[in-house]
Design an enzyme around this catalytic site. Structure first.
Site, short mmCIF file in Angstrom:
data_model
loop_
_atom_site.label_atom_id
_atom_site.label_comp_id
_atom_site.label_asym_id
_atom_site.label_seq_id
_atom_site.Cartn_x
_atom_site.Cartn_y
_atom_site.Cartn_z
N GLU A 50 53.67 36.33 44.84
CA GLU A 50 53.74 35.73 43.51
C GLU A 50 55.09 35.94 42.84
O GLU A 50 55.60 35.04 42.17
CB GLU A 50 52.63 36.27 42.61
CG GLU A 50 51.26 35.62 42.82
CD GLU A 50 50.57 36.04 44.11
OE1 GLU A 50 51.03 37.00 44.76
OE2 GLU A 50 49.58 35.40 44.48
N ALA B 155 45.15 32.56 36.38
CA ALA B 155 46.02 33.19 35.39
C ALA B 155 46.11 34.69 35.65
O ALA B 155 47.11 35.33 35.34
CB ALA B 155 45.52 32.92 33.98
N ASP B 156 45.05 35.23 36.22
CA ASP B 156 45.04 36.65 36.55
C ASP B 156 46.19 36.99 37.49
O ASP B 156 46.84 38.02 37.35
CB ASP B 156 43.70 37.01 37.21
CG ASP B 156 42.52 36.40 36.46
OD1 ASP B 156 41.79 37.14 35.80
OD2 ASP B 156 42.35 35.16 36.52
N HIS C 38 39.24 37.32 37.97
CA HIS C 38 39.44 35.89 38.22
C HIS C 38 38.91 35.02 37.08
O HIS C 38 38.55 33.87 37.31
CB HIS C 38 38.73 35.46 39.51
CG HIS C 38 39.31 36.00 40.77
ND1 HIS C 38 39.27 37.32 41.12
CD2 HIS C 38 39.95 35.38 41.80
CE1 HIS C 38 39.85 37.49 42.30
NE2 HIS C 38 40.27 36.34 42.73
C1 LIG Z 1 47.90 38.51 44.34
C2 LIG Z 1 46.93 37.54 44.86
N1 LIG Z 1 47.35 36.32 45.26
C3 LIG Z 1 46.50 35.42 45.73
C4 LIG Z 1 45.17 35.71 45.86
C5 LIG Z 1 44.20 34.67 46.42
N2 LIG Z 1 43.77 35.10 47.75
C6 LIG Z 1 42.62 35.78 47.92
S1 LIG Z 1 42.41 36.26 49.49
C7 LIG Z 1 43.84 35.52 49.99
C8 LIG Z 1 44.26 35.55 51.42
C9 LIG Z 1 44.34 36.93 51.94
O1 LIG Z 1 44.63 36.94 53.30
P1 LIG Z 1 44.52 38.29 54.09
O2 LIG Z 1 45.23 39.35 53.33
O3 LIG Z 1 45.00 38.04 55.47
O4 LIG Z 1 42.99 38.65 54.09
P2 LIG Z 1 41.78 37.84 54.77
O5 LIG Z 1 41.24 36.95 53.70
O6 LIG Z 1 42.33 37.09 55.92
O7 LIG Z 1 40.79 38.85 55.18
C10 LIG Z 1 44.47 34.92 48.91
C11 LIG Z 1 45.74 34.18 48.98
C12 LIG Z 1 44.76 36.98 45.43
N3 LIG Z 1 43.47 37.35 45.49
N4 LIG Z 1 45.64 37.87 44.96
#
Ligand SMILES: Cc1ncc(C[n+]2csc(CCOP(=O)(O)OP(=O)(O)O)c2C)c(N)n1
Ligand SMILES: Cc1ncc(C[n+]2csc(CCOP(=O)(O)OP(=O)(O)O)c2C)c(N)n1
Ligand SMILES: [Mg+2]
Ligand SMILES: [Mg+2]
Lengths: 325, 332, 332, 325
Positions: free
Chosen positions: C60, C84-85, C129
């Site tokens: 981010e 927004a979080d 969220h």
């Molecule tokens: C800081 C942040 N950015 C974006 C998200 C949205 N998000 C939730 S899970 C995820 C993917 C995570 O991938 P990974 O770390 O490989 O875990 P997996 O879901 O594959 O177990 C994203 C982008 C978030 N929760 N937190």
């Protein structure tokens, strides 16, 4: 370090429980019985089972959004967890957290977490507390492959090394960051090169091979406990389901999924246990037992009362009213 | 009693709390070498060692995140984020983790962490080192917000913040570090959430905090000579703020002016004015007003920076206008 | 004219702007595979390629920082921060860089970047969220803040935001994605900063925006049946907000109620109430009021989350109390 | 790639200008003629001079809090810069930025920056703009050794690699992060290992050796221009002064400072130029010229008018009044 058949059998039972738990959680979310984001752990169970088997109850564990498996592996009560997912008063967090915040502090589980990588910075801080209080605990931080691109994750690796903290980092590399293939947004030689660049010795393991994970974790946990941490375990795996329950995973080639399903970590243990004298009958009984336990948890969760309205206002903070007239 | 500076009082408070409770420790950039940017950690690393006064990498996210982990696991960290501007580098950890952990986990944990962020203008620090962001934190459920204005409060409120079981945003003002005053070094910290009436008056209630207190008191002095008696309330704790003291005063004076150094638009003054108006509408003799910085980044150049500051003259003029306006329309 | 959803309208707006201006592009997590969490980028990567619809790492800070660099160097990025979080993970870049670069550099650069952050509750997304953080951004000099409430505005305001030469915080509401309505697909975007009177009335001015608009209109309907005519203003742009429309209305009705989904304490409602009170005190027939969420993190469990929401019933009751209170004391 | 004596001589003149500029800036800050934070670049001049000599005017440069040298090296007018430090209307930023925000966009200088590492994320975005607009420019990002512990910095390295951006990262490793020795808060093998872990080829150089820096930069810049970026230059150096003008640097061993002062990058070029036929007389004239130029800049700055009050309200944003009545 040899891990006994009996102990592998115990880990296997936990894996069955995780599988049954998330089979239900995903279906229940798709049926709108649950709310919010539900991230199924299906296909990755060997990692949590193998790593947590090396931990004591007093050790700390921090998890991420895909956190049900880690809680179960660490010994959390599936019924209290299921109540949480159903938003019930008796849930592990009183229904106020939900799937992304399951936690059981009495077992050292600091919680799943809705923000990628934040659980890792919390984990290194837990290790600092352990050090400061002179306690005999270690900390395990679970996270996904996508987390390795977030600054706080990388800061936390440096941090653990600078203060030589008793942390085992466990990366569950399932190849995806949400709907994006992690490799497409990850520069350079990859995850192992990153952790090693921060001076953290790193071991890779087939995360679908419980025996391999259990052996690696036993060794690494013992080393961390002996003060030779921080260390890093890189476990490759695959998630069978979409990123979350409502994601159909259409961006993936069905053949890719099928290939990985043939590499089911549970069936691999079944084969191993068979080769080590555990009967099919025992294993079938294990399977039934896991399903029965989850069914009972679901029944309990569905029957349990919702939180009272006043729960809205408790545990915000000691000072100040959450709502003035 | 002893005379000391705001910075020395802060140092003393932390020192006393660290002596009292071995679970208290501090972390941040450059706490050891020279005791922090204002000497507020002076000599503490020598006394308590590098494990309790921890020099960190430039990693605001992890400074904050690790403090949260350490707080929920039984210690009481004091986080030094230096300027409130850099506090934004840890906004996610503060808002999404520190403020919510206790609630999200259903009361299983508490997050006793003090988050120090310096606010305010000082001598041309410019746009990225001068912000006052208290309004942000007041808006976030789970946080306590504290802003001491005097050496005595620098001592007493920091002690109280360290003993608080919830996360406290603790905002020290850069221009106050070198101010000095009497400190009761043996005092037991007062509860958070109590304002202090710094000057009694009958004509108007002036609510302020932190770096604006001296200007407000000076303005009140000037106004007194002109026959207008202003009651000056130092809020000290911004969340929860002391409704009894403020409402009691406004009910008597019928007039409210809030003065802060933060940007006026969307500042915490808006909350005070809105809430007071909602609750005491019938008691008000004139429109409550707010003074704060214009909605511009903080410029470097001295005369421009000076124009961003609420001046004593502006306070005096505003009070006179409010009192005069009310006088001309009479009690309604 | 066409009937489409809020998400489709947003997709169309971006598509049209990208066709119109090759300097417009978008970046964020998962924009390509399924067109973003709500399909608001659907098919755009196919049309414009991976260089203009950029899938990013989970970074981010750099998503935001790089967009700033790209904006000052001649392009017009649209940043998708999802919730927004998570916008808080980029708070430093938004506040210390995007908002201030033009000013700090003495007008040498502009930062034409649209920063999309979804706000609001939806279906148990829980504490990390569900936040509505618009009050934060209104407080920051240099930022424009926009929050569309209808499919038509989802189209028109996104276009306007993309054409704005300054950084725009653009807040879409999760619960609105699937709402549908008429959209003039050929419209030229209206200037930002204009509110819309969604319903005319004479008894009370209700100011709202984003996800609360439908509830406010429903409440107004109910109230109309009970003889109370509420004027409902959809603010659309929160900074700068449309003083003329709001003040004009309040001057006629004598009563102001602000309704938002964000936490009430320190929310943007405080600014609206404070400013209106300061400017129109003599026109007010009763105390202006605000409705918003209690100062608690957003709980997961359905009945608890529901209690955090401002309900239609609550709006109706508040309006009746305000109108009744005024009626009982008479015009003052 | 050979760099001519003439070009080295030109770089040397810029170094003298940087030195004279910051000698004055530091003294003026200590005398309270300037305000805010002033970070002197003294002792590090060879890096800016050597790197910027390889750049075109149209190339972008992003800097950090210690930014005067980079601006001068890129060709910014020292008088306009000095006016800025004095907060005057004619300053490069109209007096609204000050030392930490000096910039000259007409020369591609995106600005110094008050937040550690933020300039680096901005730099990778500038490179994305270059790519998108199909322009023939590259981007150079300068930053200190302390920045390598900040998450956004590490994210930006990944980012540049993922999109193969035309960026040259230049780390000025002066051993200190403010008053803290960087090595004490930096885990693992160090900076080079970090950048390489993100797949960014990295070269180390003695940052006090102008000739070495100039050669390295010429090669790396040419490679980046040819599309073989991103690349990373790690230049070791030392800052003579405190972290900022008001810091006396008492946390350092005086012997350490003396050792490094004996390794003055300026005197090393003097020796080299002498060995390559440039006379002492020429060099003395250069020195006098630099000092004279800065003296003139100071005189101009001191005589210049302060900004008008209304400048407070300009360039905030197009929409909305900064102050309502
Ligand atoms: C800081 C942040 N950015 C974006 C998200 C949205 N998000 C939730 S899970 C995820 C993917 C995570 O991938 P990974 O770390 O490989 O875990 P997996 O879901 O594959 O177990 C994203 C982008 C978030 N929760 N937190
Ligand atoms: C995010 C952030 N944290 C802390 C600071 C305060 N600070 C300013 S410079 C500095 C040290 C930077 O060290 P380095 O990057 O090595 O640059 P140097 O000063 O040595 O040139 C610190 C901690 C800041 N400006 N920004
Ligand atoms: Mg993954
Ligand atoms: Mg350095």
């Amino acid at each position: 370090m040899e891990v006994s058949v009996e102990r592998i059998h115990g880990m296997f039972q936990r894996m069955l429980l995780m599988r049954a738990f998330d089979e239900h959680a995903g279906d229940a979310r798709r049926a709108n019985l649950l709310r919010g984001s539900v991230h199924e752990y299906i296909g990755q169970e060997a990692i949590a089972a193998g790593v947590c088997a090396a931990l004591h109850d007093r050790d700390y564990l921090s998890s991420y959004h895909r956190g049900h498996g880690h809680c179960i592996a660490k010994g959390a009560d599936p019924t209290a967890m299921m109540l949480e997912l159903y938003g019930k008063a008796g849930g592990v967090c009183g229904g106020k957290g939900g799937s992304m915040h399951v936690a059981d502090f009495s077992l050292g589980i600091l919680g799943a977490n809705g923000v990628v990588a934040d659980g890792v910075t919390i984990a290194v801080g837990a290790a600092q507390a352990v050090r400061l209080l002179g306690e005999d605990r270690i900390v395990v931080a679970f996270f996904g492959d996508g987390a390795l691109n977030r600054g706080p994750m990388l800061e936390a690796l440096n941090w653990a090394r600078v203060y030589d903290l008793p942390v085992l980092f466990v990366c569950e590399d399932n190849g995806y960051s949400d709907r994006t293939r992690t490799v497409s947004v990850t520069g350079g030689p990859g995850i192992v090169a990153r952790s090693e660049a921060f001076g953290i010795r790193t071991q890779s393991v087939d995360g679908n091979d419980l025996i391999a994970v259990a052996h690696a974790a036993a060794k690494l946990v013992a080393e961390v406990r002996a003060g030779r941490g921080p260390l890093f375990l890189h476990a490759t795996t695959y998630r069978w389901r979409g990123h979350l329950a409502l994601d159909k995973g259409l961006y993936r080639d069905p053949a890719e999924l099928e290939g990985h399903q043939a590499n089911d970590p549970i069936e691999r243990v079944v084969a191993w246990l068979g080769a080590h004298g555990v009967t099919t009958r025992t294993i079938d009984a294990d399977r039934r037992e896991a399903v029965a336990q989850i069914e009972a948890a679901v029944a309990a969760a569905q029957a349990a009362p919702l939180p009272d309205a006043q729960a809205l206002f408790t545990d915000v903070q000691d000072l100040g009213a959450p709502a003035w007239p | 009693m002893a005379v000391m500076t705001y910075a020395q009082a802060a140092q003393l408070a932390l020192r006393q709390e660290m002596q009292r409770d071995p679970r208290v420790w501090a972390l941040g950039e450059d706490l050891g070498p020279e005791g922090g940017v204002a000497g507020q950690y002076l000599d503490l690393q020598r006394e308590f060692g590098r494990d309790r006064i921890v020099d960190t990498p430039i990693s605001e996210s992890t400074i904050m995140g690790s403090a949260i982990g350490a707080a929920i696991c039984g210690t009481r960290p004091v986080v030094e984020l230096r300027y409130a501007d850099f506090g934004l580098c840890a906004a996610d950890e503060i808002v999404n983790q520190a403020a919510k952990a206790r609630y999200m986990l259903g009361g299983q944990v508490r997050v006793p962490v003090v988050i120090r962020q310096q606010i305010g203008f000082r001598d041309g620090m410019a746009a990225q080192h001068s912000q006052s962001t208290e309004a942000w934190w007041v808006h976030i459920p789970g946080l306590v917000v504290v802003a001491p204005a005097t050496p005595s409060d620098s001592h007493e409120l920091l002690k109280a913040a360290i003993r608080c079981d919830d996360p406290v945003i603790y905002m020290e003002h850069k221009e106050l570090w070198t101010t000095s005053g009497e400190v009761d070094t043996a005092v037991e910290p007062a509860p958070l959430g109590r304002a202090l009436v710094r000057r009694h008056g009958t004509d108007l209630t002036l609510v302020t905090w932190s770096g604006m207190l001296p200007d407000c008191l000076a303005a009140a002095e000037t106004l007194s000579a002109r026959g207008v008696q202003v009651e000056v309330i130092d809020l000290r704790t911004l969340w929860p703020w002391d409704r009894d003291t403020v409402f009691g005063s406004v009910a008597r004076t019928g007039r409210l002016l809030v003065v802060h150094q933060a940007v006026r638009i969307g500042g915490f003054g808006a909350e005070l004015v809105a809430e007071t108006t909602e609750c005491l509408f019938g008691d008000l003799d004139c429109a409550p007003r707010r003074l704060g910085a214009p909605r511009t980044p903080v410029p470097y150049s001295q005369p421009l920076e000076a124009l961003c500051r609420v001046s004593e003259a502006q306070i005096v003029a505003t009070v006179l206008a409010m009192v005069g306006a009310a006088a001309s329309t009479g009690h309604r």
